[in-house]
Design a protein around this motif. Structure first.
Motif, mmCIF file in Angstrom:
data_model
loop_
_atom_site.group_PDB
_atom_site.id
_atom_site.type_symbol
_atom_site.label_atom_id
_atom_site.label_comp_id
_atom_site.label_asym_id
_atom_site.label_seq_id
_atom_site.Cartn_x
_atom_site.Cartn_y
_atom_site.Cartn_z
ATOM 1 N N THR A 1 3.944 -0.659 -1.598
ATOM 2 C CA THR A 1 2.565 -1.126 -1.345
ATOM 3 C C THR A 1 2.386 -1.338 0.154
ATOM 4 N N LEU A 2 1.345 -0.735 0.695
ATOM 5 C CA LEU A 2 1.035 -0.939 2.112
ATOM 6 C C LEU A 2 -0.212 -1.810 2.223
ATOM 7 N N VAL A 3 -0.103 -2.873 2.973
ATOM 8 C CA VAL A 3 -1.239 -3.769 3.207
ATOM 9 C C VAL A 3 -1.558 -3.646 4.691
ATOM 10 N N VAL B 1 -15.464 7.191 2.701
ATOM 11 C CA VAL B 1 -15.410 5.843 2.104
ATOM 12 C C VAL B 1 -15.952 4.828 3.109
ATOM 13 N N GLU B 2 -17.074 4.196 2.732
ATOM 14 C CA GLU B 2 -17.728 3.232 3.632
ATOM 15 C C GLU B 2 -17.130 1.839 3.439
ATOM 16 N N VAL B 3 -16.747 1.210 4.525
ATOM 17 C CA VAL B 3 -16.149 -0.133 4.460
ATOM 18 C C VAL B 3 -16.648 -0.943 5.652
ATOM 19 N N ALA B 4 -16.828 -2.259 5.423
ATOM 20 C CA ALA B 4 -17.247 -3.121 6.530
ATOM 21 C C ALA B 4 -16.142 -4.121 6.850
ATOM 22 N N ASN B 5 -16.101 -4.565 8.077
ATOM 23 C CA ASN B 5 -15.148 -5.583 8.531
ATOM 24 C C ASN B 5 -15.576 -6.987 8.120
ATOM 25 N N PRO B 6 -14.674 -7.935 7.922
ATOM 26 C CA PRO B 6 -13.240 -7.742 7.870
ATOM 27 C C PRO B 6 -12.823 -7.307 6.479
ATOM 28 N N ALA B 7 -11.809 -6.486 6.428
ATOM 29 C CA ALA B 7 -11.319 -6.048 5.113
ATOM 30 C C ALA B 7 -9.812 -5.859 5.156
ATOM 31 N N VAL B 8 -9.203 -6.082 3.993
ATOM 32 C CA VAL B 8 -7.785 -5.766 3.824
ATOM 33 C C VAL B 8 -7.733 -4.422 3.104
ATOM 34 N N PHE B 9 -6.943 -3.523 3.649
ATOM 35 C CA PHE B 9 -6.800 -2.159 3.137
ATOM 36 C C PHE B 9 -5.444 -2.095 2.417
ATOM 37 N N VAL B 10 -5.476 -1.819 1.118
ATOM 38 C CA VAL B 10 -4.226 -1.742 0.341
ATOM 39 C C VAL B 10 -4.066 -0.323 -0.181
ATOM 40 N N ALA B 11 -2.902 0.242 0.020
ATOM 41 C CA ALA B 11 -2.619 1.578 -0.522
ATOM 42 C C ALA B 11 -1.398 1.488 -1.418
ATOM 43 N N GLY B 12 -1.543 1.945 -2.658
ATOM 44 C CA GLY B 12 -0.387 1.927 -3.561
ATOM 45 C C GLY B 12 -0.822 1.894 -5.012
ATOM 46 N N GLU B 13 0.133 2.179 -5.900
ATOM 47 C CA GLU B 13 -0.169 2.232 -7.337
ATOM 48 C C GLU B 13 -0.623 0.876 -7.885
ATOM 49 N N VAL B 14 -0.285 -0.215 -7.183
ATOM 50 C CA VAL B 14 -0.709 -1.550 -7.656
ATOM 51 C C VAL B 14 -2.235 -1.660 -7.765
ATOM 52 N N VAL B 15 -2.953 -0.789 -7.072
ATOM 53 C CA VAL B 15 -4.425 -0.848 -7.141
ATOM 54 C C VAL B 15 -4.894 -0.623 -8.587
ATOM 55 N N ARG B 16 -4.118 0.169 -9.345
ATOM 56 C CA ARG B 16 -4.500 0.436 -10.745
ATOM 57 C C ARG B 16 -4.398 -0.805 -11.626
ATOM 58 N N SER C 1 -3.337 -11.252 3.921
ATOM 59 C CA SER C 1 -2.582 -10.046 3.568
ATOM 60 C C SER C 1 -2.145 -10.031 2.101
ATOM 61 N N VAL C 2 -1.829 -11.195 1.574
ATOM 62 C CA VAL C 2 -1.397 -11.282 0.180
ATOM 63 C C VAL C 2 -2.511 -11.861 -0.691
ATOM 64 N N ALA C 3 -3.193 -12.891 -0.160
ATOM 65 C CA ALA C 3 -4.178 -13.607 -0.978
ATOM 66 C C ALA C 3 -5.444 -12.794 -1.255
ATOM 67 N N VAL C 4 -5.926 -12.055 -0.259
ATOM 68 C CA VAL C 4 -7.196 -11.331 -0.439
ATOM 69 C C VAL C 4 -7.065 -10.217 -1.495
ATOM 70 N N PRO C 5 -6.027 -9.371 -1.419
ATOM 71 C CA PRO C 5 -5.871 -8.412 -2.530
ATOM 72 C C PRO C 5 -5.650 -9.137 -3.855
ATOM 73 N N GLY C 6 -4.849 -10.193 -3.835
ATOM 74 C CA GLY C 6 -4.519 -10.908 -5.077
ATOM 75 C C GLY C 6 -5.751 -11.444 -5.780
ATOM 76 N N ILE C 7 -6.624 -12.099 -5.037
ATOM 77 C CA ILE C 7 -7.849 -12.661 -5.632
ATOM 78 C C ILE C 7 -8.693 -11.546 -6.258
ATOM 79 N N ALA C 8 -8.655 -10.377 -5.626
ATOM 80 C CA ALA C 8 -9.466 -9.256 -6.111
ATOM 81 C C ALA C 8 -8.780 -8.493 -7.248
ATOM 82 N N GLY C 9 -7.604 -8.967 -7.693
ATOM 83 C CA GLY C 9 -6.930 -8.329 -8.822
ATOM 84 C C GLY C 9 -5.963 -7.229 -8.416
#
Ligand SMILES: C[S@@+](CC[C@H](N)C(=O)[O-])C[C@H]1O[C@@H](n2cnc3c(N)ncnc32)[C@H](O)[C@@H]1O
Length: 252
Positions: free
Chosen positions: A168-170, A222-237, A124-132
């Motif tokens: 931020t929603l994870v 928007v095409e997405v495959a499992n498993p994935a973490v879905f993050v919604a929020g301005e932090v994506v920028r 939940s925290v590490a996967v978005p983090g690694i991806a920036g």
């Protein structure tokens, strides 16, 4: 492990996939376990670290069979521990973030089986983090919530209004339900233009990041495959800033 710890269950987090993201304790326990009961999301690279003599039991849950498989897991953990085995119950990420880890802990205690929890790095925290995509960022997001993407709990519809105001929603387990979730978040006041990121198979060689807007997800394009973490929020920028800085550093 010493003699006191025989006949026991370790509830161990395996992290998001990369074996280097295991804790030192998790690695030691995996190498010393006599029985390993693992979920679908535990990577082959991590399972390959087990003692070749260890008994490996797969306990992945498929739709419609969750309760049956969960009962099998309870039974196996109790039976093996009671027969004196060192049992590692290996779960993706952190063992107590979804995946019913605490229920297993409870059932073991009720059955008189000793349990030790070994936290893992949660996707939940590490996967978005690694991806920036940091889940917090000064001046952009003061907090975050980690939510299951299941639309119903115990027969009740999830109230997305409760989460819509969190910076931020994870969302975990939200690939199949992403269109409905995005629509609900917009309905409850989140801007359709808000950026979202899906990070598929984070921390593995097959990691893929999909960036879009909530409106595009709600529109089903928007095409997405499992498993994935879905993050919604301005932090994506923030990811764009990090990518730009990385490019500058390479060019400099
Ligand atoms: C049942 S939950 C378990 C979460 C886990 N206990 C944790 O702390 O990461 C499974 C969900 O975690 C997310 N997940 C776990 N590992 C992932 C990875 N390497 N990449 C992307 N998503 C992952 C996905 O949303 C998946 O549907």
């Amino acid at each position: 492990m010493n003699s006191v710890s025989r006949g026991k269950v370790w509830l161990v987090g395996a992290g998001p996939g990369d074996p280097d993201l295991l804790t030192v304790k998790a690695l030691r326990l995996i190498q010393q376990a006599e029985v390993i009961l693992h979920d679908r999301l535990v990577s082959d690279a991590i399972l390959g670290l087990a003692n070749p003599e260890a008994e490996m039991l797969y306990a992945g849950k498929t739709q419609g069979q969750q309760e049956e498989v969960q009962e099998f897991i309870f039974r196996m953990l109790i039976d093996y521990a009671k027969s004196g085995k060192r049992v590692v119950r290996l779960k993706g990420g952190d063992p107590l973030v979804f995946g019913r880890g605490a229920e297993e802990w409870e059932r073991m205690l009720e059955a008189g089986v000793e349990v030790e929890v070994v936290p893992g790095i949660s996707s939940s925290v590490a996967v978005p983090g690694i991806a920036g995509v940091p889940v917090t960022y000064r001046g952009v997001a003061d907090g975050f919530a980690v939510i299951t993407g299941h639309l119903r709990h115990e027969g009740q519809e999830v109230d997305w209004g409760k989460y819509a105001r969190v910076d931020t929603l994870v969302i975990l387990m939200g690939v199949a339900t992403r269109v409905a979730i995005a629509s609900e978040l917009i309905r409850h006041g989140r801007p359709a233009a808000q950026p979202v990121a899906f990070v598929e198979r984070g921390s593995t060689e097959r990691e893929r990041v999909v960036v879009a807007t909530l409106g595009e997800v709600a529109a089903g394009i928007v095409e997405v495959a499992n498993p994935a973490v879905f993050v919604a929020g301005e932090v994506v920028r923030v990811r764009e800033k990090l990518l730009a800085a990385a490019t500058q550093a390479i060019l400099a």
